[in-house]
Motif scaffolding. Structure first.
Motif, PDB file in Angstrom:
ATOM      1  N   VAL A 144      -8.396  -2.913   2.474  1.00 47.92           N
ATOM      2  CA  VAL A 144      -9.498  -3.600   3.142  1.00 47.92           C
ATOM      3  C   VAL A 144      -9.009  -4.962   3.613  1.00 47.92           C
TER       4      VAL A 144
ATOM      5  N   GLY B 132      -8.474  -3.264   8.636  1.00 45.84           N
ATOM      6  CA  GLY B 132      -9.155  -2.311   9.495  1.00 45.84           C
ATOM      7  C   GLY B 132      -9.330  -2.817  10.917  1.00 45.84           C
TER       8      GLY B 132
ATOM      9  N   GLU C  16      -9.154   2.811   5.779  1.00 46.03           N
ATOM     10  CA  GLU C  16      -9.189   1.513   5.097  1.00 46.03           C
ATOM     11  C   GLU C  16      -9.717   1.744   3.689  1.00 46.03           C
TER      12      GLU C  16
ATOM     13  N   TRP D 251       0.795  -0.790   2.243  1.00 45.76           N
ATOM     14  CA  TRP D 251       0.091   0.139   3.122  1.00 45.76           C
ATOM     15  C   TRP D 251       1.045   1.274   3.474  1.00 45.76           C
TER      16      TRP D 251
END
Length: 214
Positions: free
Chosen positions: A97, A100, A136, A152
């Motif tokens: 988060v 996004g 996300e 990520w």
């Protein structure tokens, strides 16, 4: 007792569904725990490894056009156990988060400024806007911890190579809910259960960027 009998607060109808959602969140968290904690897999090497598995970016960064391309290249340059190219097609970008909006900008902008080329240069990622699905996920933020770099990932199409797999006993993907009444007690008892297992099937289907703090 009146509220319980009439179920004015929706407790009897809503509570089993809430427990079912909790079970799904538990599975989701466990999947992300695997890719964040990076355990050893079937070949004795950690899931993400720069040399043996070639699916790890050495220095963590935030998503950029360049870093996303490097992650995609990690999948596209994968080979099978015999050294033959399998060109795993990137399909999912898993970001914490906070990234996004950034990913929307990277994928939905058709032209960018490129040093050495000039302004209004075609954004190569724009052609992938309908091919890449951005996910996300807040579990990445929680597992990384406050103040730490948050990784990520880019995962490929499972038709080319798998990564993590969730299996369910007898194919039952939703929790089983059983309600019963206990003699001597004015109320109900729910038994809610679900059987699953999570396996890192293949390192070729996913690549990791160690990320940075957000």
């Amino acid at each position: 007792r009146e509220a319980f009998i009439n179920d004015d607060i929706g407790f009897l109808s809503e509570m089993p569904g809430q427990y079912a959602r909790v079970a799904k969140r538990k599975i989701n968290k466990q999947v992300y725990e695997v890719i964040v904690k990076n355990p050893a897999v079937y070949d004795g090497v950690t899931l993400f490894e720069a040399d043996a598995h070639k699916n790890l970016i050495a220095t963590g960064t935030a998503p950029t056009i360049e870093s996303v391309q490097k992650m995609m290249m990690k999948l596209l340059r994968q080979t099978d156990p015999f050294g033959e190219s399998i060109m795993v097609q990137p399909k999912y970008i898993l970001v914490p988060v906070g990234y996004g909006f950034l990913m929307s900008q990277l994928l939905e902008t058709s032209q960018v400024d490129v040093e050495g080329i000039g302004s209004h240069t075609a954004n190569a990622l724009y052609q992938y806007r309908n091919k890449l699905q951005v996910i996300e996920e807040g579990a990445l933020n929680v597992l990384a911890g406050d103040g730490n770099a948050i990784p990520w990932f880019v995962a490929g199409d499972q038709r080319y190579a798998k990564s993590l797999q969730v299996d369910y006993l007898n194919g039952q993907e939703t929790p089983t809910i059983r309600r019963s009444e206990v003699p001597g007690r004015l109320g109900f008892v729910w038994d809610i259960w679900l059987d699953w297992g999570i396996t890192a099937v293949d390192f070729r289907g996913i690549a990791k960027n160690p990320g940075t703090t957000i």
